[in-house]
Motif scaffolding. Structure first.
Motif, PDB file in Angstrom:
ATOM      1  N   GLU A  93     -27.094  19.026 -26.174  1.00  0.00           N
ATOM      2  CA  GLU A  93     -26.943  18.782 -27.615  1.00  0.00           C
ATOM      3  C   GLU A  93     -25.638  19.385 -28.124  1.00  0.00           C
ATOM      4  N   TRP A  94     -25.350  20.612 -27.706  1.00  0.00           N
ATOM      5  CA  TRP A  94     -24.102  21.243 -28.100  1.00  0.00           C
ATOM      6  C   TRP A  94     -22.914  20.413 -27.618  1.00  0.00           C
ATOM      7  N   ALA A  95     -22.965  19.935 -26.375  1.00  0.00           N
ATOM      8  CA  ALA A  95     -21.875  19.148 -25.801  1.00  0.00           C
ATOM      9  C   ALA A  95     -21.650  17.851 -26.578  1.00  0.00           C
ATOM     10  N   ASP A  96     -22.731  17.215 -27.026  1.00  0.00           N
ATOM     11  CA  ASP A  96     -22.584  15.999 -27.836  1.00  0.00           C
ATOM     12  C   ASP A  96     -21.823  16.293 -29.125  1.00  0.00           C
ATOM     13  N   GLY A  97     -22.208  17.353 -29.797  1.00  0.00           N
ATOM     14  CA  GLY A  97     -21.525  17.737 -31.035  1.00  0.00           C
ATOM     15  C   GLY A  97     -20.088  18.148 -30.774  1.00  0.00           C
ATOM     16  N   TRP A  98     -19.862  18.888 -29.723  1.00  0.00           N
ATOM     17  CA  TRP A  98     -18.518  19.319 -29.338  1.00  0.00           C
ATOM     18  C   TRP A  98     -17.624  18.115 -29.076  1.00  0.00           C
ATOM     19  N   SER A  99     -18.165  17.119 -28.384  1.00  0.00           N
ATOM     20  CA  SER A  99     -17.409  15.899 -28.083  1.00  0.00           C
ATOM     21  C   SER A  99     -16.982  15.210 -29.367  1.00  0.00           C
ATOM     22  N   LYS A 100     -17.898  15.116 -30.320  1.00  0.00           N
ATOM     23  CA  LYS A 100     -17.587  14.471 -31.600  1.00  0.00           C
ATOM     24  C   LYS A 100     -16.549  15.279 -32.388  1.00  0.00           C
ATOM     25  N   ARG A 101     -16.707  16.603 -32.373  1.00  0.00           N
ATOM     26  CA  ARG A 101     -15.768  17.447 -33.108  1.00  0.00           C
ATOM     27  C   ARG A 101     -14.358  17.383 -32.505  1.00  0.00           C
ATOM     28  N   THR A 102     -14.270  17.364 -31.206  1.00  0.00           N
ATOM     29  CA  THR A 102     -12.953  17.325 -30.571  1.00  0.00           C
ATOM     30  C   THR A 102     -12.329  15.940 -30.693  1.00  0.00           C
ATOM     31  N   ALA A 103     -13.145  14.890 -30.746  1.00  0.00           N
ATOM     32  CA  ALA A 103     -12.622  13.528 -30.915  1.00  0.00           C
ATOM     33  C   ALA A 103     -11.958  13.385 -32.281  1.00  0.00           C
ATOM     34  N   LYS A 104     -12.489  14.056 -33.286  1.00  0.00           N
ATOM     35  CA  LYS A 104     -11.919  13.993 -34.636  1.00  0.00           C
ATOM     36  C   LYS A 104     -10.533  14.634 -34.692  1.00  0.00           C
ATOM     37  N   ARG A 105     -10.318  15.621 -33.833  1.00  0.00           N
ATOM     38  CA  ARG A 105      -9.025  16.321 -33.821  1.00  0.00           C
ATOM     39  C   ARG A 105      -7.939  15.486 -33.169  1.00  0.00           C
ATOM     40  N   GLY A 106      -8.351  14.639 -32.207  1.00  0.00           N
ATOM     41  CA  GLY A 106      -7.369  13.893 -31.419  1.00  0.00           C
ATOM     42  C   GLY A 106      -7.027  12.623 -32.035  1.00  0.00           C
TER      43      GLY A 106
END
Length: 106
Positions: A93-106
């Motif tokens: 679950e954390w990894a899913d959120g992390w993926s979304k958060r990092t995608a927004k930065r890129g």
């Protein structure tokens, strides 16, 4: 503790799961038992030698159980393996959120 110079169980677990294909084997067995050939196909691209080595390590660790020999062998998660999958749920679950958060930065 095998795989950990510190003697800390979490480090030994990370060492075990960090070996190539180990976590994938656990993941592919989440739905139920698989024979060697089916497990190899599910893992995609793993050599028979590497798969056999990972299975042996996971069996030694008490995470995977196996029956039979060679291509006809069947493998499944033990109770310990199921508990490991349950423990990995919050991390997924954390990894899913992390993926979304990092995608927004890129």
């Amino acid at each position: 503790m095998r795989g950990s110079k510190t003697g800390r169980p979490i480090m030994a677990l990370f060492d075990l799961l960090g070996r190539r294909w180990a976590l994938r084997v656990v993941w592919e067995l989440r739905e139920g038992p698989l024979h060697f050939r089916a497990l190899r196909e599910a893992c995609g691209g793993v050599s028979p030698t590497s798969l056999a080595a990972r299975i042996a390590e996971l069996r030694e660790a008490g995470v995977v159980a196996g029956e039979g020999e060679g291509e006809s062998a069947g493998y499944s998660l033990t109770e310990e393996g199921r508990a490991l999958l349950d423990a990995l749920g919050p991390l997924a679950e954390w990894a899913d959120g992390w993926s979304k958060r990092t995608a927004k930065r890129g």
